[in-house]
Design a protein around this motif. Sequence first.
Motif, mmCIF file in Angstrom:
data_model
loop_
_atom_site.group_PDB
_atom_site.id
_atom_site.type_symbol
_atom_site.label_atom_id
_atom_site.label_comp_id
_atom_site.label_asym_id
_atom_site.label_seq_id
_atom_site.Cartn_x
_atom_site.Cartn_y
_atom_site.Cartn_z
ATOM 1 N N ILE A 173 37.369 -1.971 11.365
ATOM 2 C CA ILE A 173 36.504 -0.833 10.878
ATOM 3 C C ILE A 173 36.843 -0.603 9.873
ATOM 4 C CG2 ILE A 173 35.713 1.597 11.517
ATOM 5 C CD1 ILE A 173 36.815 0.724 14.416
ATOM 6 N N LEU A 195 31.219 13.504 10.178
ATOM 7 C CA LEU A 195 31.322 11.794 10.278
ATOM 8 C C LEU A 195 29.852 11.592 9.958
ATOM 9 C CD1 LEU A 195 33.025 11.906 13.702
ATOM 10 C CD2 LEU A 195 34.037 10.687 11.731
ATOM 11 N N LEU A 222 41.402 1.947 5.881
ATOM 12 C CA LEU A 222 41.231 3.461 5.591
ATOM 13 C C LEU A 222 41.391 3.651 3.836
ATOM 14 C CD1 LEU A 222 40.659 6.288 6.413
ATOM 15 C CD2 LEU A 222 43.236 6.677 6.674
ATOM 16 N N ASP A 271 31.665 1.096 7.615
ATOM 17 C CA ASP A 271 31.043 1.376 8.930
ATOM 18 C C ASP A 271 30.945 3.009 9.160
ATOM 19 O OD1 ASP A 271 31.185 -1.499 9.836
ATOM 20 O OD2 ASP A 271 33.366 -1.007 9.550
ATOM 21 N N VAL A 272 32.147 3.604 8.811
ATOM 22 C CA VAL A 272 31.971 5.080 8.887
ATOM 23 C C VAL A 272 32.530 5.768 7.901
ATOM 24 C CG1 VAL A 272 32.875 7.033 10.708
ATOM 25 C CG2 VAL A 272 32.461 4.506 11.713
ATOM 26 N N ALA A 313 33.658 0.417 17.211
ATOM 27 C CA ALA A 313 33.442 1.503 16.193
ATOM 28 C C ALA A 313 32.709 2.618 16.723
ATOM 29 C CB ALA A 313 32.396 1.037 14.876
ATOM 30 N N VAL A 369 42.055 -0.719 11.456
ATOM 31 C CA VAL A 369 41.272 0.146 10.550
ATOM 32 C C VAL A 369 41.646 0.091 9.177
ATOM 33 C CG1 VAL A 369 40.497 2.734 10.216
ATOM 34 C CG2 VAL A 369 40.845 1.793 12.562
ATOM 35 N N VAL A 425 34.020 6.798 16.415
ATOM 36 C CA VAL A 425 33.197 7.852 16.160
ATOM 37 C C VAL A 425 33.237 9.253 17.382
ATOM 38 C CG1 VAL A 425 30.717 8.721 15.839
ATOM 39 C CG2 VAL A 425 31.490 6.636 14.749
ATOM 40 N N CYS A 445 37.013 8.425 3.562
ATOM 41 C CA CYS A 445 37.297 9.610 3.945
ATOM 42 C C CYS A 445 37.813 10.419 2.643
ATOM 43 C CB CYS A 445 38.039 10.014 5.100
ATOM 44 S SG CYS A 445 40.087 9.605 4.706
ATOM 45 N N LEU A 487 36.555 2.496 7.228
ATOM 46 C CA LEU A 487 36.612 3.996 7.188
ATOM 47 C C LEU A 487 36.754 4.639 5.955
ATOM 48 C CD1 LEU A 487 36.425 6.476 8.799
ATOM 49 C CD2 LEU A 487 38.541 6.556 9.425
#
Length: 302
Positions: free
Chosen positions: A95, A276, A126, A144-145, A288, A124, A292, A99, A97
């Motif tokens: 995943i 999110l 990140l 993805d997110v 994934a 993940v 979430v 942020c 991610l």
Amino acid sequence: MRFDLTDLKLFLRVLETGSITAGAAHAHLALASASARIRGMEDALGVPLLQRSRRGVEATAAGRTLLHHARLITQQMEKMRADLGEYASGLKGHIRLLCNTSALTEFLPDALAAFMATHPQVNVDLEERLSSDIVQAMREDLADVGIITDSVDSSGLETRLFCEDRLVLVLGPGHPLGKGLRRNGSLPFAATTEHDFIGLAGDSALQQFLGEQANRLGKRLRYRVRVRSFDAVCRMVASGAGLAVVPESAVLRSRDAANVKVAKLADPWAKRRLLLCMRGYADLPGYARELVDALASFHDTA
């Protein structure tokens, strides 16, 4: 025209990082091999896929089309891995991610640790970015997110509440802005721009965001010192070295909370929700979607 999965994954990594060199490293390929693969893809199509400049590389129109299909193909592969995960050992989900600073330092560590403890087969990747950059990356299928503030335009993306947080002004006991300031009082960000700041070291998304707010006021922030954590920021503020803007949650858990004065920022952008975001929840691989769900419910149990 023959592109294998290595070609497509390399192309994704190059555009995610904005560099053929960095993309090759992420794809675990030598630079010469990566460059040859990119040239081979362009030769096979007869059109350039990347626009090269001193700042890195960007996708051409043809490259954006390939990017879209490469994401679909790799997502389908990830879904297949998830579906087969119960039957084949060693297959892991991945995943990507993105942020902002507050999510990375204040909320994600506990939430993400809890998820990964129950999902040992999921990796993940990140990365910290500005909320506006995260939205753009999501729209271009480069992650993805994402976790963003509600102050940015996220139209076209699905969003869910992650948590709520406020940016506050932190002042030392003798700071001139604190004189006469009542308990739970507030100040506009514009009142701070002529004073020395304490900030985070490196290319922090929060510092970039505050710099943008200062630019809108025709000002430039003066950082007297940069440190590596919000706790260290509060410690420097308590010593009288300058003021700072930090998430309220960071002040509450700081060891120097009793030694600083906290004021609310009157600006609308200071009170925010962290959201999110994703292109489509239903289109995400199963693991994934589970991430979430776990992050969306974390603020209710924290």
